[in-house]
Design a protein around this motif. Structure first.
Motif, short mmCIF file in Angstrom:
data_model
loop_
_atom_site.label_atom_id
_atom_site.label_comp_id
_atom_site.label_asym_id
_atom_site.label_seq_id
_atom_site.Cartn_x
_atom_site.Cartn_y
_atom_site.Cartn_z
N PHE A 65 -19.32 -49.55 -15.79
CA PHE A 65 -17.91 -50.23 -15.87
C PHE A 65 -17.45 -50.09 -17.10
O PHE A 65 -17.97 -50.43 -18.11
N THR A 99 -17.65 -52.02 -4.86
CA THR A 99 -17.83 -50.92 -6.24
C THR A 99 -16.54 -50.38 -6.06
O THR A 99 -15.89 -49.89 -7.22
N ASN A 100 -15.62 -49.94 -5.09
CA ASN A 100 -14.67 -49.30 -5.10
C ASN A 100 -13.46 -50.06 -5.50
O ASN A 100 -12.84 -49.50 -6.32
N VAL A 103 -14.09 -50.14 -9.34
CA VAL A 103 -13.95 -48.86 -9.95
C VAL A 103 -12.07 -48.64 -9.97
O VAL A 103 -11.43 -47.91 -10.73
#
Length: 174
Positions: A65, A99-100, A103
């Motif tokens: 991250f 997570t997507n 990101v």
């Protein structure tokens, strides 16, 4: 779907305070991941009652991250909202979705945050402060220090609240 408690004001404050130390464990492998995971602990403890679920959520946030530190709070808010939906068993919210979204937000928000805060606000406040400081006025450095911190504090707090309240809708807003 299961009934999952909402974040309390104390949880939001704790998350905010932890987020100010986002760069405290910066490393070149995962950048701000440890700071992000530590910031999410109050939300994770609120949403997941089983230790295994808490450990799984923390592990999920230890992935790479990196973004502008002040706008990271909005991503924490969105992520907390998604964790709540996942804990409630909402369809379509899984590890990959969380997570997507993280990101997907970290790049564009860094692209917005860096020029606004580092390239504009900091430069304007530094120029204003320096112009006063060269005349010997103590207000010069104080204007810079107080001004940049007011901007930082308000940006982090309100963007985290906005991210949490909007949840996944924030992606569509952007």
């Amino acid at each position: 779907t299961a009934e999952v408690p909402d974040l309390t004001k104390r949880d939001k404050i704790d998350t905010y305070i932890r987020s100010t130390f986002l760069l405290g464990s910066f490393n070149f492998e995962r950048m701000q991941a440890i700071g992000f995971a530590v910031s999410m602990i109050p939300a994770i403890k609120r949403f997941y009652t089983k230790k295994e679920d808490q450990a799984e959520a923390l592990t999920r946030h230890l992935e790479f991250f990196n973004t502008q530190p002040w706008v990271a709070s909005s991503i924490m808010g969105v992520t907390a909202a998604m964790e709540r939906e996942k804990a409630a068993g909402k369809e379509g919210i899984d590890d990959a979705a969380i997570t997507n979204v993280k990101v997907g937000l970290m790049g564009p928000l860094a692209g917005v945050g860096d020029p606004i805060y580092w390239g504009t606000a900091r430069i304007i406040l530094a120029a204003l402060g320096a112009s006063l400081a060269v005349t010997g006025n103590i207000m010069g450095p104080l204007i810079f220090f107080i001004g940049i911190n007011i901007i930082r504090i308000l940006t982090r707090w309100y963007s985290m609240k906005y991210g949490y309240e909007k949840g996944t809708e924030i992606v569509q807003d952007m």
